[in-house]
Design a protein around this motif. Sequence first.
Motif, PDB file in Angstrom:
ATOM      1  N   VAL A   9       0.835  -1.201   0.000  1.00  0.00           N
ATOM      2  CA  VAL A   9       0.000   0.000   0.000  1.00  0.00           C
ATOM      3  C   VAL A   9       0.869   1.250   0.000  1.00  0.00           C
ATOM      4  N   VAL A 105      -4.116  -6.875  -2.247  1.00  0.00           N
ATOM      5  CA  VAL A 105      -3.834  -5.474  -2.562  1.00  0.00           C
ATOM      6  C   VAL A 105      -4.120  -5.204  -4.045  1.00  0.00           C
ATOM      7  N   SER A 108      -7.925  -5.239  -4.635  1.00  0.00           N
ATOM      8  CA  SER A 108      -8.519  -4.009  -4.137  1.00  0.00           C
ATOM      9  C   SER A 108      -8.248  -2.844  -5.083  1.00  0.00           C
ATOM     10  N   LEU A 115      -9.956  -3.029   1.040  1.00  0.00           N
ATOM     11  CA  LEU A 115      -8.936  -4.069   1.130  1.00  0.00           C
ATOM     12  C   LEU A 115      -9.412  -5.241   1.976  1.00  0.00           C
ATOM     13  N   LEU A 334      -7.721   0.888  -0.631  1.00  0.00           N
ATOM     14  CA  LEU A 334      -6.513   0.490   0.090  1.00  0.00           C
ATOM     15  C   LEU A 334      -6.448   1.107   1.485  1.00  0.00           C
ATOM     16  N   ARG A 336      -8.995   0.891   3.555  1.00  0.00           N
ATOM     17  CA  ARG A 336      -9.961   0.087   4.313  1.00  0.00           C
ATOM     18  C   ARG A 336     -11.207   0.874   4.745  1.00  0.00           C
TER      19      ARG A 336
END
Length: 502
Positions: A9, A105, A108, A115, A334, A336
Amino acid sequence: MNIEAEQLVAEYFATGTLSGLPDRHFIDGAWHASMFGDRMESFDPGLGRAFHDFAAGGKPETDAAVEAASRAMKGAWGQMTPSARGSLLMRVAGLIRENAPRLAVVESLDVGKPLQEAEGDVAGAARCFEYYAGAADKMEGASLPFGRDHIGFTVNEPVGVTAHIVPWNYPISTLARSIAPALAAGCTAVVKPAEQTPLTALMLAEILQQAGVPNGVVNVVLGTGASAGAALVANPGIRHITFTGSVDTGIAVMRAAANNVASVVLELGGKSPAVVLADADLDRAADDIIGAIFENAGQICSAGSRLVVERPAHAELVGKLVERAGRLAIGHGLRRPRLGPVNSHQHLLKIASYADGAKSRGIALATGGNACIDPASGAGWFFQPTIFDAVPADDALIQEEIFGPVLAVQVADDADHAVALANGTQFGLVAGIYTSDFAAAHRMARDIDAGQIFVNEYFTGGILAPFGGNKKSGIGREKGIQALRNYCKVKTITARIAGHDR
């Protein structure tokens, strides 16, 4: 968060991309550029910009992939025992878990989904390969009771080369649920991932090779549906097609398959209801419905995109949903968030057109209703969590699949009316039922026309539960032992064992 995921990330936000992303077709165990050098871009929906590019092919690439898969059927793969195939699939499951942070990752980033949702998808893909690894040597035939003078039995054989057309909303999990049973049955595969989200299909092909799956058994061809997808399903070497996507495209796939008398499984979407009776646990129902419609920004074929609620519970339940929707944090996948972006600008415009049309018709808007941006970056393709209330049964919000974070509420007078409303669309994929009366739940489960029914929960069942729709939601079933039958042809063998008459 896993340390490796944190590093990936950080790398993405520092550089605008990730190193080592695949960008070519995977055919016969090797990476191939497109014959004509065409390329396409992958977009990050959370920022609304491209972060990668990849090869775009068509008929030459699909023909080469089908030829490779046909050769593999006649080679070592075709001679491998079912138990050996099962061992290979178990190794695939382990490698998916080893590579889970990077897979999640990338998923996403490519799809846009939060994520934590992508991590769940990757875990589910591993479980899928594990499940079918255990099933590979258990596909037994049957003995046929002809009597003492004859013997008869059936043998399950692999149907041959299979095509897998994968959608953009759940790339790795949708692919896993179709190629794992295909490989367990002994078939070979040509995969055409969605042009919006090709990356984890390529990464999974590489994992399969690392696990020891022979060259040519699984091939991945990139490109648009009009070029690569249409060429693949029209290829006479394809004996079975598994397709997930829109109704119109599914009809075209079925027509193409008919020309070659190939079998199909079609999962074509839905307009699935969550039916809540007045005696239900409304807090439990509200929590589930929020997940059913706003997970992956509502971009789920089986999303609970309609709420059918009995009148005495209507106002209270809608109030709970509005309050919960207002607490959903919007942001880049990424980071969340609870609610991520939709996959493309074009799709965002489609969702907005439905919402704008409903507002113009005077449909009551309980919350949301507008496109928006990530407050942290000021960018991206986002749509507010949206609830329209007391929607007429014939409205487009009820009858058409929006495929976004938009919930349409219908009010029922009683349980029978709720069933009628639940059945009042052209779709029949899934339905949820919430009530404290278990007998009523089973009566409704009997009477609602859908391929899967959830009672006092939504999105339950996992890989064990056969999944697919009725009416225009599709044909056939994926997942569970049932899915293995898609990839088998049955051979019947009979023999006379008595001596000659004297």
